[in-house]
Motif scaffolding. Structure first.
Motif, mmCIF file in Angstrom:
data_model
loop_
_atom_site.group_PDB
_atom_site.id
_atom_site.type_symbol
_atom_site.label_atom_id
_atom_site.label_comp_id
_atom_site.label_asym_id
_atom_site.label_seq_id
_atom_site.Cartn_x
_atom_site.Cartn_y
_atom_site.Cartn_z
ATOM 1 N N THR A 42 11.217 10.451 -10.273
ATOM 2 C CA THR A 42 9.821 10.334 -10.687
ATOM 3 C C THR A 42 8.918 10.168 -9.473
ATOM 4 O O THR A 42 7.876 10.814 -9.383
ATOM 5 C CB THR A 42 9.644 9.142 -11.648
ATOM 6 N N ALA A 43 9.301 9.330 -8.530
ATOM 7 C CA ALA A 43 8.499 9.130 -7.329
ATOM 8 C C ALA A 43 8.390 10.426 -6.534
ATOM 9 O O ALA A 43 7.305 10.787 -6.064
ATOM 10 C CB ALA A 43 9.101 8.020 -6.469
ATOM 11 N N ASP A 44 9.482 11.150 -6.405
ATOM 12 C CA ASP A 44 9.453 12.427 -5.688
ATOM 13 C C ASP A 44 8.566 13.437 -6.404
ATOM 14 O O ASP A 44 7.818 14.190 -5.772
ATOM 15 C CB ASP A 44 10.865 12.993 -5.529
ATOM 16 N N SER A 48 5.130 15.135 -4.910
ATOM 17 C CA SER A 48 4.938 16.586 -4.909
ATOM 18 C C SER A 48 3.632 16.958 -5.605
ATOM 19 O O SER A 48 2.862 17.787 -5.110
ATOM 20 C CB SER A 48 6.122 17.252 -5.608
ATOM 21 N N ARG A 49 3.376 16.333 -6.744
ATOM 22 C CA ARG A 49 2.132 16.615 -7.464
ATOM 23 C C ARG A 49 0.914 16.207 -6.654
ATOM 24 O O ARG A 49 -0.093 16.919 -6.622
ATOM 25 C CB ARG A 49 2.122 15.883 -8.802
ATOM 26 N N LEU A 50 0.984 15.056 -6.012
ATOM 27 C CA LEU A 50 -0.149 14.608 -5.197
ATOM 28 C C LEU A 50 -0.396 15.551 -4.027
ATOM 29 O O LEU A 50 -1.548 15.797 -3.651
ATOM 30 C CB LEU A 50 0.083 13.185 -4.697
ATOM 31 N N LYS A 91 -3.523 19.940 -14.802
ATOM 32 C CA LYS A 91 -2.140 20.369 -15.029
ATOM 33 C C LYS A 91 -1.185 19.574 -14.146
ATOM 34 O O LYS A 91 -0.076 19.237 -14.557
ATOM 35 C CB LYS A 91 -1.994 21.863 -14.726
ATOM 36 N N LEU A 92 -1.613 19.250 -12.947
ATOM 37 C CA LEU A 92 -0.777 18.472 -12.036
ATOM 38 C C LEU A 92 -0.744 16.989 -12.402
ATOM 39 O O LEU A 92 0.293 16.339 -12.305
ATOM 40 C CB LEU A 92 -1.264 18.635 -10.598
ATOM 41 N N THR A 93 -1.872 16.453 -12.809
ATOM 42 C CA THR A 93 -1.936 15.009 -13.053
ATOM 43 C C THR A 93 -1.563 14.613 -14.470
ATOM 44 O O THR A 93 -1.110 13.492 -14.695
ATOM 45 C CB THR A 93 -3.337 14.458 -12.746
#
Length: 95
Positions: A42-44, A48-50, A91-93
């Motif tokens: 989840t952290a990874d 990636s999303r950020l 879409k990313l967040t």
């Protein structure tokens, strides 16, 4: 001479006090590792999303920064461009 206490009896006395839960429970090593692995994934994923969100926002801020000496911004037809960027960010967040 040390006193010998029956530890099992002492523990039974305190087992009756339900208010002293302390909020934790024991888990197996497999359960623990499962949670740790999910958290790491989840952290990874969030990192990636950020990074993707950063790629969407920084160019915009860079353009604003490079034109800081201008009093006005001329940006015709900006509504569809802004909506597109908002959708990409969402879409990313949220996606």
């Amino acid at each position: 001479m040390p006193l010998d206490y029956n530890v099992q009896n002492i523990l039974k006395e305190y087992q009756l006090i339900a208010d002293d839960d302390f909020g934790f429970s024991a888990v197996s090593e497999a359960e623990y590792n499962s949670v740790i692995n999910k958290t790491a994934e989840t952290a990874d994923d969030y990192k990636s999303r950020l990074a993707e969100v950063e790629k969407l926002i920084i160019p915009f801020l860079q353009k604003l920064y490079s034109t800081a000496d201008k009093e006005y911004i001329y940006w015709p037809n900006r509504k569809p461009i802004i909506e597109g960027q908002i959708n990409r960010i969402l879409k990313l967040t949220r996606g």
